[in-house]
Design an enzyme around this catalytic site. Sequence first.
Site, PDB file in Angstrom:
ATOM      1  NE  ARG A 315      -4.207  -1.717   1.779  1.00  0.00           N
ATOM      2  CZ  ARG A 315      -4.206  -2.804   2.538  1.00  0.00           C
ATOM      3  NH1 ARG A 315      -3.335  -2.926   3.500  1.00  0.00           N
ATOM      4  NH2 ARG A 315      -5.092  -3.741   2.326  1.00  0.00           N
ATOM      5  CB  ALA A 316       4.371   1.877   0.980  1.00  0.00           C
TER       6      ALA A 316
END
Length: 396
Positions: A315-316
Amino acid sequence: MPEINSRLLSILQAESGARRVLQAPQPDFGLTDIEPFPFLAIIGQLEMKLALLLAIVNPLVGGVLLIGSRGTAKTTAVRSLVDLLPLRHRSLCPNGCTEEMLDQNGLDSICDSCAERVGYGDQLSTEDRVRIVELPLNAKLDDVVGGINERLALEQQRLRLERGLLAQADGNILFIDEVNLLSTSIADAILDAASQGYYTVRRGPLNLQYRAQFVLIGSMNPEEGHLRPQIMDRFGLRAVVRGLEQPQLRYQAYEQAITYRRNPDQFAATYADSTMLFAEEIEKAITRLPQVLVSEEAIKLGLSLIEGLEIDSGRAEITLFEAAKAYAAIDDRLEVLDSDIEAVTHMALRMRKSSGLTEFLRSRKSEDDFLKDLSNHLQRENGEDPSTETGHENSV
Ligand SMILES: [Zn+2]
């Protein structure tokens, strides 16, 4: 913060404390709908405001978590977004059928009842404003996911499922104040729905599926309990909200609050023009967003930051690049530059590195190294050549 081009960013920065407080008269009594405190009247807190703005412009950043102690205007800021939220095309059908689906893929792409409505010349979708759906602290699981209408069940012996808050949040913003105090069952229901975009409710013979695509905004006070890592991971941006440091700004914030309290409507009216202008600029940024591309240098910088921080969650990347795209769109540009990545890095990447996980992986690695050494040692003792045994290399 880098140099700014756009009107949107200059309004955001200029309004922070620059406005003189007007002496508003005492309010009429019996006001029903009280105007929310204007977003642009909030003193300071640029990081929080920018994070909220990025999430409105680009829902793909994956929501915002506001982290700070009590009395730092977190809840005020989220509620003040009401006047800034954009118009959205919204399907009138529980299955999400729209005119675009019909145009692109024909009648087979929409449900039977919508096909019938098309026959009568009825609309499949409508335009309305994105709303903020607030999760009350005392909400029960049935309030969140929906449940059987007990009045109908008791009085008429009829079973009907009521839409829960998650279904109402579809296409909107779901705001959870004090998200770290949420019960595990409710938090899990929200996370499941958020990751899948829909959820299913089963009550007796009834079984219904609801769409639930929303922007999650949470607030938490770290002094009142920590947030489970799986919930933390779910929030794209993390804005740290500190109390104002300069005494002058604190006094301004006090004046704003007291003037608002004396007469909310009049206070809001003094910000009406700048709020409208700000909302128009947000709409323009949203329109610009699909054309924004990420430059090679920005990709390289973003990826090396994530690598350098040893972040595991995928998700980064999504949050970092989508937030940078939103920042470029807000700054009236169509290309993401290094400076856009820098402007959002803190919010997108902080608190992503799980110290527990890093420790675990490190101890795993030393354990694996130990096992490999041991295995090599044993093989040598048995007169075998460990270099020919490659199987141990990858066996983790
Ligand atoms: Zn339909």
